[in-house]
Design an enzyme around this catalytic site. Structure first.
Site, PDB file in Angstrom:
ATOM      1  N   TYR A 237       3.558  27.539 114.742  1.00  0.00           N
ATOM      2  CA  TYR A 237       4.676  28.233 114.990  1.00  0.00           C
ATOM      3  C   TYR A 237       5.561  29.134 113.880  1.00  0.00           C
ATOM      4  O   TYR A 237       6.212  29.852 114.314  1.00  0.00           O
ATOM      5  CB  TYR A 237       5.429  27.845 116.291  1.00  0.00           C
ATOM      6  CG  TYR A 237       6.283  26.799 115.610  1.00  0.00           C
ATOM      7  CD1 TYR A 237       5.912  25.439 115.115  1.00  0.00           C
ATOM      8  CD2 TYR A 237       7.731  27.135 115.373  1.00  0.00           C
ATOM      9  CE1 TYR A 237       6.831  24.419 114.636  1.00  0.00           C
ATOM     10  CE2 TYR A 237       8.555  25.902 114.788  1.00  0.00           C
ATOM     11  CZ  TYR A 237       8.113  24.756 114.478  1.00  0.00           C
ATOM     12  OH  TYR A 237       8.840  23.729 113.986  1.00  0.00           O
TER      13      TYR A 237
ATOM     14  N   TYR B 228       7.673  15.493 118.830  1.00  0.00           N
ATOM     15  CA  TYR B 228       8.224  14.347 118.064  1.00  0.00           C
ATOM     16  C   TYR B 228       7.838  13.149 118.883  1.00  0.00           C
ATOM     17  O   TYR B 228       8.336  11.860 118.387  1.00  0.00           O
ATOM     18  CB  TYR B 228       9.799  14.563 118.348  1.00  0.00           C
ATOM     19  CG  TYR B 228      10.431  15.669 117.407  1.00  0.00           C
ATOM     20  CD1 TYR B 228       9.956  16.841 117.483  1.00  0.00           C
ATOM     21  CD2 TYR B 228      11.535  14.878 116.736  1.00  0.00           C
ATOM     22  CE1 TYR B 228      10.674  17.610 116.488  1.00  0.00           C
ATOM     23  CE2 TYR B 228      12.346  16.129 115.803  1.00  0.00           C
ATOM     24  CZ  TYR B 228      11.758  17.281 115.796  1.00  0.00           C
ATOM     25  OH  TYR B 228      12.278  18.178 114.876  1.00  0.00           O
TER      26      TYR B 228
ATOM     27  N   HIS C 297      19.833  18.814 115.151  1.00  0.00           N
ATOM     28  CA  HIS C 297      19.084  20.112 115.037  1.00  0.00           C
ATOM     29  C   HIS C 297      20.130  20.984 115.425  1.00  0.00           C
ATOM     30  O   HIS C 297      21.047  20.809 115.927  1.00  0.00           O
ATOM     31  CB  HIS C 297      18.035  20.261 116.179  1.00  0.00           C
ATOM     32  CG  HIS C 297      17.005  21.185 115.809  1.00  0.00           C
ATOM     33  ND1 HIS C 297      16.920  22.374 115.920  1.00  0.00           N
ATOM     34  CD2 HIS C 297      15.809  20.809 115.319  1.00  0.00           C
ATOM     35  CE1 HIS C 297      15.990  23.076 115.550  1.00  0.00           C
ATOM     36  NE2 HIS C 297      15.120  22.206 115.166  1.00  0.00           N
ATOM     37  N   GLY C 298      19.704  22.390 114.668  1.00  0.00           N
ATOM     38  CA  GLY C 298      20.510  23.447 114.776  1.00  0.00           C
ATOM     39  C   GLY C 298      20.345  23.819 116.382  1.00  0.00           C
ATOM     40  O   GLY C 298      19.429  23.667 117.052  1.00  0.00           O
TER      41      GLY C 298
ATOM     42  N   THR D  10      23.449  27.862 111.395  1.00  0.00           N
ATOM     43  CA  THR D  10      24.300  28.592 110.346  1.00  0.00           C
ATOM     44  C   THR D  10      23.198  29.783 110.062  1.00  0.00           C
ATOM     45  O   THR D  10      22.152  29.858 109.691  1.00  0.00           O
ATOM     46  CB  THR D  10      24.199  28.059 109.065  1.00  0.00           C
ATOM     47  OG1 THR D  10      24.635  26.462 109.286  1.00  0.00           O
ATOM     48  CG2 THR D  10      25.341  28.218 108.168  1.00  0.00           C
TER      49      THR D  10
ATOM     50  N   ASP E 264     -17.180  55.163 117.146  1.00  0.00           N
ATOM     51  CA  ASP E 264     -17.143  54.404 116.027  1.00  0.00           C
ATOM     52  C   ASP E 264     -18.513  54.460 115.431  1.00  0.00           C
ATOM     53  O   ASP E 264     -19.571  53.796 115.636  1.00  0.00           O
ATOM     54  CB  ASP E 264     -17.160  52.993 116.868  1.00  0.00           C
ATOM     55  CG  ASP E 264     -17.243  51.870 115.918  1.00  0.00           C
ATOM     56  OD1 ASP E 264     -16.928  51.814 114.546  1.00  0.00           O
ATOM     57  OD2 ASP E 264     -17.481  50.676 116.486  1.00  0.00           O
TER      58      ASP E 264
END
Ligand code: SPV
Ligand code: MG
Length: 431
Positions: free
Chosen positions: A43, A75, A89-90, A122, A204
């Site tokens: 990800y 986790y 965690h943010g 942040t 094509d």
């Protein structure tokens, strides 16, 4: 003393990470997990430094008591092992696909009475600039070019999506989904001759010239970082092919796939309904060898595409060609079929894998779309290309919209099917 856990899947430490550590240490001993490359690739963007360097980087951080490896996105395992009192965690993971990770953490903390601490993420001009620089690095030819080989090593199967413009490139670049507790994204992009021609309203048949096809590559490269596999049709004359290899390599394309056909090429999905002639093993091997000779880096791949099954020449012919083309220097083999069932493709893969454990195999399941990626992995396939589905989904949607506007003499009736303007604007990055 209590313990606080946080996982980093970053290749640069900025003030956002320092904030997390500062906050975490108020609660106890800080343990930082470094996410493995394999997990990150599901990800996140591709790491610009190695896993070992990332571990060293985190070990060097002040106030970090212990560094552990987190091998999974979710986790379950890591929390079961270290049972920290807190996970920090943010708060940026509350929305989008990453919210599945958050839910997983909450579920696992509940099992033993751990607590989640979320702090404001942040995000400022400095961090934006850092992220942008990392992205730009990934897009540079020398970094992008080698990434296909890196993916082949790191991924069970390299998932490749057809793109033919900046916009479709962005879809391949940015789409991440969460499904059944797993996150996933595409690894690479395919510049299809079929779709690059179709989008221009052309057949094509190697009619769209290389200048125009390179322009498509540029459009895609301009806004993406993922590696590119170029559909080189027959590769043309050997004398021209060598120049094409140099051009693509210089641009930062990772691979070209050329097919063992000659004369006026028609799309393979016509099969024997149209006249198509296969190149001789000797000629095609010479073309591959000439391409390999002029290549300047170890990164670039020339992949030989075998049309024996399409042209009904039999399994033995396909296998013989695979051996010969590999021996001529091909870095991979693409085997194609237009059957609805994947049987002949799987038979080829099984037989080839029995005698060759390492040459990458590429498969394009357009007509045998029932096959899953897991099944392809079981049969030794390394790269799967979804070669035309974006174009085939866009065309009927656009045609229906055009019809409805004509029918209702206004656009209101189609509105509910359209992407909001706001959303399409946010897809595009601003400088
Ligand atoms: C393409 O996408 O242009 C291909 C794959 O060559 S196929 O159309 O299946 O031949
Ligand atoms: Mg093609």
């Amino acid at each position: 003393m209590k313990t606080v856990y946080t996982c980093f899947c970053t290749d640069i430490i900025h003030e956002g990470h320092l904030n997390i550590i500062q906050y975490a240490k108020k609660y106890g001993k800080v343990i930082v997990g470094v996410m493995s490359d394999e997990a990150m690739l599901h990800y996140n963007r591709f790491p610009t430094i190695s896993f070992e360097e990332r571990v060293q980087m985190v070990k060097g951080m002040e106030d970090v008591s212990k560094v552990v490896i987190q091998n999974d996105i979710m986790y379950d395992k890591i929390l079961c092992e270290i049972k920290p009192n807190y996970v920090i965690h943010g708060d940026n993971w509350k929305e989008g696909p990453e919210s599945a990770i958050r839910e997983n953490v909450i579920k696992n903390l509940e099992k033993y009475g751990g607590e989640l601490i979320e702090i404001p993420y942040t995000y400022n001009e400095n961090i934006k600039r850092i992220n942008k620089r990392l992205k730009e690095k990934l897009a540079m030819p020398e970094f992008r070019r080698k990434r296909l080989r890196q993916f082949i090593k790191l991924r069970p199967i390299v998932k490749t999506l057809e793109v033919h413009s900046g916009l479709t490139g962005l879809i391949a670049e940015k789409t991440v989904v969460e499904h059944n507790g797993e996150l996933d994204q595409f690894d690479a992009m395919w510049i299809s001759s079929l779709c690059d021609s179709t989008v221009k309203g052309k057949p094509d048949i190697e009619l769209v010239d290389m200048t125009s096809r390179c322009r498509t590559i540029e459009d895609v490269m301009e806004v993406t970082t993922k590696p590119i596999i170029f559909d080189g049709d027959t590769g043309g004359l050997v004398e021209h092919f060598v120049y094409l290899v140099r051009t693509l390599e210089r641009m930062g394309v990772s691979a070209i796939i050329i097919e063992d056909k000659t004369g006026l090429k028609k799309n393979s999905l016509f099969g024997t309904d149209v006249k198509q002639s296969q190149d001789s093993i000797k000629n095609f091997s010479e073309k591959i060898a000439a391409g390999k000779r002029v290549q300047l880096t170890e990164d670039f791949m020339i992949i030989a595409r075998i049309e024996s099954l399409i042209l009904e020449k039999g399994m033995e012919d396909a296998l013989m060609r695979a051996r010969e083309f590999r021996d001529a220097g091909a870095d991979g083999i693409m085997i194609h079929s237009r059957k609805k069932e994947p049987d002949e493709i799987l038979e080829f893969c099984d037989k080839f894998r029995k005698e060759d454990k390492s040459t990458p195999i590429v498969v394009v399941p357009s007509s045998f779309s029932v096959i899953t990626e897991a099944e392809l992995v079981e049969h030794g396939v390394n790269i799967v290309i979804y070669a035309n589905q974006l174009t085939r989904s866009a065309f009927p949607a656009m045609e229906q919209t055009a019809k409805d506007i004509l029918k209702y003499h206004r656009a209101k009736e189609v509105e509910s099917r359209l992407m909001p303007i706001q959303q399409i604007l946010t897809l595009i990055d601003e400088l």
